[in-house]
Enzyme design. Sequence first.
Site, PDB file in Angstrom:
ATOM      1  N   GLY A 263       6.462   3.528  12.280  1.00 52.59           N
ATOM      2  CA  GLY A 263       7.561   3.244  10.960  1.00 52.59           C
ATOM      3  C   GLY A 263       8.153   4.200  10.911  1.00 52.59           C
ATOM      4  O   GLY A 263       7.590   5.690  10.635  1.00 52.59           O
TER       5      GLY A 263
ATOM      6  N   GLN B 108      13.817   9.158   5.287  1.00 49.58           N
ATOM      7  CA  GLN B 108      12.790  10.243   6.105  1.00 49.58           C
ATOM      8  C   GLN B 108      13.544  11.151   7.025  1.00 49.58           C
ATOM      9  O   GLN B 108      13.079  12.069   7.173  1.00 49.58           O
ATOM     10  CB  GLN B 108      11.789   9.441   6.702  1.00 49.58           C
ATOM     11  CG  GLN B 108      10.613   8.906   5.777  1.00 49.58           C
ATOM     12  CD  GLN B 108       9.341   8.223   6.524  1.00 49.58           C
ATOM     13  OE1 GLN B 108       9.484   7.500   7.145  1.00 49.58           O
ATOM     14  NE2 GLN B 108       8.302   9.075   6.721  1.00 49.58           N
TER      15      GLN B 108
ATOM     16  N   CYS C  97       1.348   9.468   6.937  1.00 49.66           N
ATOM     17  CA  CYS C  97       2.774   9.498   7.045  1.00 49.66           C
ATOM     18  C   CYS C  97       3.413  10.820   7.430  1.00 49.66           C
ATOM     19  O   CYS C  97       2.919  11.721   7.531  1.00 49.66           O
ATOM     20  CB  CYS C  97       3.038   9.288   5.370  1.00 49.66           C
ATOM     21  SG  CYS C  97       4.696   9.440   4.815  1.00 49.66           S
ATOM     22  N   LEU C  98       4.316  10.255   8.309  1.00 50.68           N
ATOM     23  CA  LEU C  98       5.278  11.426   8.787  1.00 50.68           C
ATOM     24  C   LEU C  98       5.722  12.462   7.915  1.00 50.68           C
ATOM     25  O   LEU C  98       5.802  13.693   8.232  1.00 50.68           O
ATOM     26  CB  LEU C  98       6.250  10.677   9.784  1.00 50.68           C
ATOM     27  CG  LEU C  98       5.871   9.934  10.839  1.00 50.68           C
ATOM     28  CD1 LEU C  98       7.145   9.175  11.675  1.00 50.68           C
ATOM     29  CD2 LEU C  98       5.068  10.608  11.774  1.00 50.68           C
TER      30      LEU C  98
ATOM     31  N   HIS D 294       4.675   0.158   3.417  1.00 48.45           N
ATOM     32  CA  HIS D 294       4.792   1.496   3.286  1.00 48.45           C
ATOM     33  C   HIS D 294       6.390   1.981   3.266  1.00 48.45           C
ATOM     34  O   HIS D 294       6.666   2.952   2.695  1.00 48.45           O
ATOM     35  CB  HIS D 294       3.990   2.099   4.418  1.00 48.45           C
ATOM     36  CG  HIS D 294       3.978   3.733   4.769  1.00 48.45           C
ATOM     37  ND1 HIS D 294       2.965   4.413   4.563  1.00 48.45           N
ATOM     38  CD2 HIS D 294       4.925   4.356   5.124  1.00 48.45           C
ATOM     39  CE1 HIS D 294       3.327   5.735   4.612  1.00 48.45           C
ATOM     40  NE2 HIS D 294       4.287   5.832   5.023  1.00 48.45           N
ATOM     41  N   GLU D 295       7.119   1.397   4.085  1.00 50.56           N
ATOM     42  CA  GLU D 295       8.521   1.653   4.402  1.00 50.56           C
ATOM     43  C   GLU D 295       9.244   1.269   3.256  1.00 50.56           C
ATOM     44  O   GLU D 295      10.038   2.225   2.585  1.00 50.56           O
ATOM     45  CB  GLU D 295       8.922   1.047   5.370  1.00 50.56           C
ATOM     46  CG  GLU D 295       8.362   1.533   6.819  1.00 50.56           C
ATOM     47  CD  GLU D 295       8.185   3.023   7.173  1.00 50.56           C
ATOM     48  OE1 GLU D 295       8.655   3.637   6.557  1.00 50.56           O
ATOM     49  OE2 GLU D 295       7.094   3.080   7.799  1.00 50.56           O
TER      50      GLU D 295
ATOM     51  N   HIS E 286       8.916   3.903   0.578  1.00 56.96           N
ATOM     52  CA  HIS E 286       9.842   5.076   0.805  1.00 56.96           C
ATOM     53  C   HIS E 286      11.044   4.699   0.336  1.00 56.96           C
ATOM     54  O   HIS E 286      11.688   5.792  -0.606  1.00 56.96           O
ATOM     55  CB  HIS E 286       9.938   5.268   2.189  1.00 56.96           C
ATOM     56  CG  HIS E 286       8.764   6.000   3.002  1.00 56.96           C
ATOM     57  ND1 HIS E 286       8.763   7.505   2.340  1.00 56.96           N
ATOM     58  CD2 HIS E 286       7.947   6.133   4.063  1.00 56.96           C
ATOM     59  CE1 HIS E 286       7.486   8.084   3.253  1.00 56.96           C
ATOM     60  NE2 HIS E 286       7.239   7.365   4.043  1.00 56.96           N
TER      61      HIS E 286
HETATM   62 ZN   LIG Z   1       5.376   7.628   5.205  1.00 59.40          ZN
END
Ligand SMILES: [Zn+2]
Length: 183
Positions: free
Chosen positions: A45, A50, A92-93, A134-135, A138
């Site tokens: 995702g 991001q 998380c990236l 999660h998104e 963000h």
């Molecule tokens: Zn993340």
Amino acid sequence: MSVAEVIKYGDPHLRNVCSEVDDFKILPEIVSQMYDTMYEESGIGLAANQIGIDLNLFIIDITHTDEADGPSEFVNGKIMDSRGEATFSEGCLSIPGVEFEIMRPEFVTLQYQKLDGTKHTTEFDGLYARAIQHEIDHLNGKMIIDHVSAITRLRYKSQLKEIKEAAETRNFNSAKTNTSARL
Ligand SMILES: [Zn+2]
């Protein structure tokens, strides 16, 4: 291929509340760059902020499970309802190398638009519901670190400090891990 840099914890973009999308014409190019970036980073995702684009837009690809037929894009997403409770390990990236056990609702009802502007309201569960929450976090300037206790944060203090300093100096080579829920 057009891979963007994934912004890391410590960068102010990740604390912005993203704006609603009203010009849908610009989306295909952004979305294509988001997919290239997400696959490059082995994520499932990615939220637009991001990669430094403060728009209410995210993508999810969980086709490695049998929960989804293909990757999906979500525009102007808003969680309308939620129920149940589940705990799952999330990475998380934007916070490479760190994972937290996070409790969230198990089911969410999401109102969103597709890239063609059509409006939908759908209930999701499982990994899909997890990734969506999660998104959406963000896009509201929130990250997994905000879900954990002060004690847990303290345990990761030096690791987080390192990521933050690297983000600030922008000299960071993203760490690769093999977790299945990097978002
Ligand atoms: Zn993340």
